[in-house]
Design a protein around this motif. Structure first.
Motif, PDB file in Angstrom:
ATOM      1  N   LEU A  51       0.837  -1.199   0.000  1.00 31.62           N
ATOM      2  CA  LEU A  51       0.000   0.000   0.000  1.00 31.62           C
ATOM      3  C   LEU A  51       0.871   1.248   0.000  1.00 31.62           C
ATOM      4  N   SER A  52       1.951   1.234   0.753  1.00 41.93           N
ATOM      5  CA  SER A  52       2.875   2.373   0.787  1.00 41.93           C
ATOM      6  C   SER A  52       3.544   2.582  -0.564  1.00 41.93           C
ATOM      7  N   ASP A 100      12.385   6.476  -9.311  1.00 39.64           N
ATOM      8  CA  ASP A 100      13.584   5.643  -9.312  1.00 39.64           C
ATOM      9  C   ASP A 100      13.561   4.695  -8.117  1.00 39.64           C
ATOM     10  N   PHE A 101      14.103   3.519  -8.318  1.00 38.92           N
ATOM     11  CA  PHE A 101      14.163   2.503  -7.268  1.00 38.92           C
ATOM     12  C   PHE A 101      14.752   3.053  -5.967  1.00 38.92           C
ATOM     13  N   PRO A 102      15.909   3.747  -6.010  1.00 34.43           N
ATOM     14  CA  PRO A 102      16.475   4.250  -4.748  1.00 34.43           C
ATOM     15  C   PRO A 102      15.550   5.239  -4.030  1.00 34.43           C
ATOM     16  N   PHE A 103      14.819   6.041  -4.781  1.00 35.77           N
ATOM     17  CA  PHE A 103      13.882   6.982  -4.173  1.00 35.77           C
ATOM     18  C   PHE A 103      12.781   6.237  -3.413  1.00 35.77           C
ATOM     19  N   ASP A 137      14.365   4.431  -0.281  1.00 32.70           N
ATOM     20  CA  ASP A 137      14.715   5.346   0.798  1.00 32.70           C
ATOM     21  C   ASP A 137      13.476   6.001   1.412  1.00 32.70           C
ATOM     22  N   SER A 138      12.496   6.338   0.594  1.00 31.66           N
ATOM     23  CA  SER A 138      11.276   6.970   1.095  1.00 31.66           C
ATOM     24  C   SER A 138      10.508   6.053   2.033  1.00 31.66           C
ATOM     25  N   LEU A 139      10.561   4.756   1.763  1.00 32.95           N
ATOM     26  CA  LEU A 139       9.800   3.788   2.554  1.00 32.95           C
ATOM     27  C   LEU A 139      10.659   3.013   3.552  1.00 32.95           C
ATOM     28  N   SER A 140      11.953   3.350   3.599  1.00 36.72           N
ATOM     29  CA  SER A 140      12.898   2.687   4.510  1.00 36.72           C
ATOM     30  C   SER A 140      12.861   1.169   4.357  1.00 36.72           C
ATOM     31  N   LEU A 141      12.988   0.718   3.117  1.00 41.79           N
ATOM     32  CA  LEU A 141      13.001  -0.717   2.816  1.00 41.79           C
ATOM     33  C   LEU A 141      14.381  -1.132   2.343  1.00 41.79           C
ATOM     34  N   SER A 142      14.683  -2.408   2.482  1.00 43.46           N
ATOM     35  CA  SER A 142      15.919  -2.941   1.912  1.00 43.46           C
ATOM     36  C   SER A 142      15.692  -3.155   0.413  1.00 43.46           C
ATOM     37  N   ASP A 143      16.770  -3.285  -0.323  1.00 36.12           N
ATOM     38  CA  ASP A 143      16.654  -3.554  -1.759  1.00 36.12           C
ATOM     39  C   ASP A 143      15.839  -4.815  -2.013  1.00 36.12           C
ATOM     40  N   GLN A 163       8.319  -6.786  -3.405  1.00 35.22           N
ATOM     41  CA  GLN A 163       7.004  -6.137  -3.504  1.00 35.22           C
ATOM     42  C   GLN A 163       6.752  -5.618  -4.926  1.00 35.22           C
ATOM     43  N   LEU A 164       7.773  -5.045  -5.543  1.00 36.07           N
ATOM     44  CA  LEU A 164       7.619  -4.552  -6.913  1.00 36.07           C
ATOM     45  C   LEU A 164       7.307  -5.702  -7.864  1.00 36.07           C
ATOM     46  N   HIS A 165       7.986  -6.821  -7.689  1.00 33.18           N
ATOM     47  CA  HIS A 165       7.762  -7.986  -8.542  1.00 33.18           C
ATOM     48  C   HIS A 165       6.320  -8.483  -8.417  1.00 33.18           C
ATOM     49  N   THR A 166       5.820  -8.561  -7.193  1.00 32.15           N
ATOM     50  CA  THR A 166       4.441  -9.006  -6.959  1.00 32.15           C
ATOM     51  C   THR A 166       3.449  -8.067  -7.638  1.00 32.15           C
TER      52      THR A 166
END
Length: 128
Positions: free
Chosen positions: A17-18, A30-33, A36-42, A48-51
């Motif tokens: 949802l985030s 961009d992936f890094p944005f 970093d915005s959501l404080s997630l690991s790569d 989540q992006l793949h799903t």
């Protein structure tokens, strides 16, 4: 209470949802944005992006090569429609469960206010 129309189990988990909410506010990100915005690991973001991409909710574009490779992500029209429907369903749930009138704001005594003088009152007392 039945689940409102538009509620999307795929989008509902907080991380997805985030991601979708962040992407709904932009054309491409961009992936890094996003990471970093959501404080997630790569790896967590990639999963989540793949799903979401498999469901047709995202388009992922890889540009460049080697160390300059960039991953850009955007919501598809299907993803935007799903997000908007999910938000509407969440609103319907919240509105259906809430009070019929707005709650009364707490009074200063109920909010834990003390009778100690304010900072400006202390200075006024000192000048007398």
């Amino acid at each position: 209470m039945s689940t409102p129309s538009g509620f999307d189990e795929l989008i509902h988990p907080s991380t997805r949802l985030s991601v979708v909410a962040l992407l709904a506010a932009t054309e491409w990100a961009d992936f890094p944005f996003i990471r970093d915005s959501l404080s997630l690991s790569d790896s967590a973001l990639s999963k989540q992006l793949h799903t979401l991409e498999e469901a047709g909710y995202l388009e992922i574009r890889k540009e460049g090569g080697g160390r300059k490779r960039r991953t850009k992500v955007r919501l598809t029209s299907r993803g935007r429609t799903a997000f908007e429907g999910h938000v509407a369903a969440l609103r319907a749930i919240v509105e259906g469960a809430g009070p019929t009138t707005a709650p009364t704001p707490p009074t200063p005594s109920a909010a834990g206010a003390t009778s100690a003088p304010r900072h400006d009152e202390q200075h006024a007392e000192a000048g007398r």
